[in-house]
Design a protein around this motif. Sequence first.
Motif, PDB file in Angstrom:
ATOM      1  N   GLY A  99      25.310  51.735  57.550  1.00 30.12           N
ATOM      2  CA  GLY A  99      26.042  51.019  58.714  1.00 30.12           C
ATOM      3  C   GLY A  99      25.235  49.714  57.784  1.00 30.12           C
ATOM      4  O   GLY A  99      25.395  48.501  58.288  1.00 30.12           O
ATOM      5  N   LEU A 100      23.862  49.509  58.424  1.00 31.16           N
ATOM      6  CA  LEU A 100      22.791  48.659  58.053  1.00 31.16           C
ATOM      7  C   LEU A 100      23.641  47.916  56.907  1.00 31.16           C
ATOM      8  O   LEU A 100      23.627  47.159  56.641  1.00 31.16           O
ATOM      9  N   LEU A 101      23.525  48.586  55.526  1.00 26.71           N
ATOM     10  CA  LEU A 101      24.280  47.736  54.470  1.00 26.71           C
ATOM     11  C   LEU A 101      25.401  47.107  54.264  1.00 26.71           C
ATOM     12  O   LEU A 101      25.694  46.219  54.319  1.00 26.71           O
ATOM     13  N   THR A 102      26.170  48.078  55.203  1.00 28.06           N
ATOM     14  CA  THR A 102      27.641  47.392  55.636  1.00 28.06           C
ATOM     15  C   THR A 102      27.927  45.649  55.946  1.00 28.06           C
ATOM     16  O   THR A 102      28.353  45.036  56.065  1.00 28.06           O
ATOM     17  N   LYS A 103      26.698  45.964  56.925  1.00 29.98           N
ATOM     18  CA  LYS A 103      26.451  44.875  58.032  1.00 29.98           C
ATOM     19  C   LYS A 103      26.298  43.680  57.157  1.00 29.98           C
ATOM     20  O   LYS A 103      26.304  42.535  57.279  1.00 29.98           O
ATOM     21  N   GLU A 104      25.583  43.970  56.609  1.00 30.85           N
ATOM     22  CA  GLU A 104      24.501  42.667  55.401  1.00 30.85           C
ATOM     23  C   GLU A 104      25.585  42.406  54.525  1.00 30.85           C
ATOM     24  O   GLU A 104      25.583  41.529  54.395  1.00 30.85           O
TER      25      GLU A 104
ATOM     26  N   SER B  13      28.081  39.900  55.747  1.00 32.91           N
ATOM     27  CA  SER B  13      26.462  38.580  56.291  1.00 32.91           C
ATOM     28  C   SER B  13      27.195  37.678  56.099  1.00 32.91           C
ATOM     29  O   SER B  13      27.529  35.991  56.165  1.00 32.91           O
ATOM     30  N   THR B  14      27.288  37.629  53.866  1.00 31.06           N
ATOM     31  CA  THR B  14      28.204  36.626  53.160  1.00 31.06           C
ATOM     32  C   THR B  14      29.200  36.942  52.361  1.00 31.06           C
ATOM     33  O   THR B  14      29.348  37.252  51.289  1.00 31.06           O
ATOM     34  N   PRO B  15      30.647  36.564  53.467  1.00 32.11           N
ATOM     35  CA  PRO B  15      31.375  37.268  52.130  1.00 32.11           C
ATOM     36  C   PRO B  15      32.492  36.290  51.448  1.00 32.11           C
ATOM     37  O   PRO B  15      33.164  36.902  49.950  1.00 32.11           O
TER      38      PRO B  15
ATOM     39  N   ASP C 138      20.856  37.184  49.571  1.00 32.84           N
ATOM     40  CA  ASP C 138      20.330  38.192  48.345  1.00 32.84           C
ATOM     41  C   ASP C 138      18.569  38.816  48.995  1.00 32.84           C
ATOM     42  O   ASP C 138      18.973  39.992  48.224  1.00 32.84           O
ATOM     43  N   HIS C 139      17.773  38.380  49.412  1.00 39.06           N
ATOM     44  CA  HIS C 139      16.761  39.013  49.464  1.00 39.06           C
ATOM     45  C   HIS C 139      17.122  39.918  50.024  1.00 39.06           C
ATOM     46  O   HIS C 139      16.079  40.780  50.695  1.00 39.06           O
ATOM     47  N   ARG C 140      17.935  38.999  51.796  1.00 37.80           N
ATOM     48  CA  ARG C 140      17.717  40.412  52.632  1.00 37.80           C
ATOM     49  C   ARG C 140      17.407  41.909  51.592  1.00 37.80           C
ATOM     50  O   ARG C 140      17.636  43.144  52.124  1.00 37.80           O
ATOM     51  N   LEU C 141      19.460  41.768  51.281  1.00 37.13           N
ATOM     52  CA  LEU C 141      19.698  43.296  50.552  1.00 37.13           C
ATOM     53  C   LEU C 141      18.819  43.848  49.968  1.00 37.13           C
ATOM     54  O   LEU C 141      18.138  45.311  50.041  1.00 37.13           O
ATOM     55  N   HIS C 142      18.134  42.837  49.396  1.00 36.72           N
ATOM     56  CA  HIS C 142      17.293  43.572  47.936  1.00 36.72           C
ATOM     57  C   HIS C 142      16.598  44.358  49.026  1.00 36.72           C
ATOM     58  O   HIS C 142      16.190  45.439  48.261  1.00 36.72           O
ATOM     59  N   ASP C 143      16.487  43.501  49.891  1.00 41.51           N
ATOM     60  CA  ASP C 143      15.112  44.305  50.602  1.00 41.51           C
ATOM     61  C   ASP C 143      15.118  45.159  51.201  1.00 41.51           C
ATOM     62  O   ASP C 143      14.175  46.417  51.600  1.00 41.51           O
ATOM     63  N   LEU C 144      15.975  45.343  51.967  1.00 36.93           N
ATOM     64  CA  LEU C 144      16.712  46.184  52.807  1.00 36.93           C
ATOM     65  C   LEU C 144      16.801  47.754  52.596  1.00 36.93           C
ATOM     66  O   LEU C 144      16.369  48.475  52.344  1.00 36.93           O
TER      67      LEU C 144
END
Length: 243
Positions: free
Chosen positions: A123-128, A131-133, A151-157
Amino acid sequence: MGARARVSLGGRGGNVVLPRRQNLAEGVYEALKEMIMDGVYNQGARINIDEAARALEVSQSPVREALVRLESEGLVIKEPFRGYSTAPLLSKAEFEDLFEFRFVVEPWAAARAAAAIDDDKAGLLTKELASTPSAPKGTSYQDYQRMASHDHRLHDLIQQLGGNVRMRAAFTRTHCHLHIIRLNYGAGMGSAALREHRALVSAITSGDADAAETAMRTHLEASRSRLAPLYDRSSDRPSVGGG
């Protein structure tokens, strides 16, 4: 957000919008960061604290605070008796070293994230991802800032879900997405990155560690290929970018 002040500082010239009602320290930091990313301050340009404070209509304190943050991100350099100046863009050797590091830590983290996936993590990955469609069409920092943050948030997650705290901390200290996107941003690059992000999240949420590792490696290879042409054989510095 309220009224916005438009200022112009040295370098190539240009206007930067400073939100009046935003947290002052954060607003000054973002304004200076924007000027560096957009090349208003050229590479190696000295940042005069008095001039910046006058232009932004603030005291010197938030400017100094912002410069300390920017130094920690590698966007400015502080030298004795000279003060602050903008850092150069990544050299070819630094560019290659950064991707070599990423090829070591990121596919491994993606595989670990896939192996440990559950509904909450998916769910966290899908939400991120949601966030930028779409990628921004503009090429100024204000245009692509949202894409860069995603980009930063996804790779950090993915690093977080990989579960290695020290590896995540080392990855964070590179500020890799900030320095890579400073080299160049085009709408085509953003669209391609988002397609790769979708494939990456799909692989991780499927729970297939091998597929996740491959998807991350494919993404990194594509990212490197998009930027490598900026470096020609005659120069160790990129031919275009912020400055």
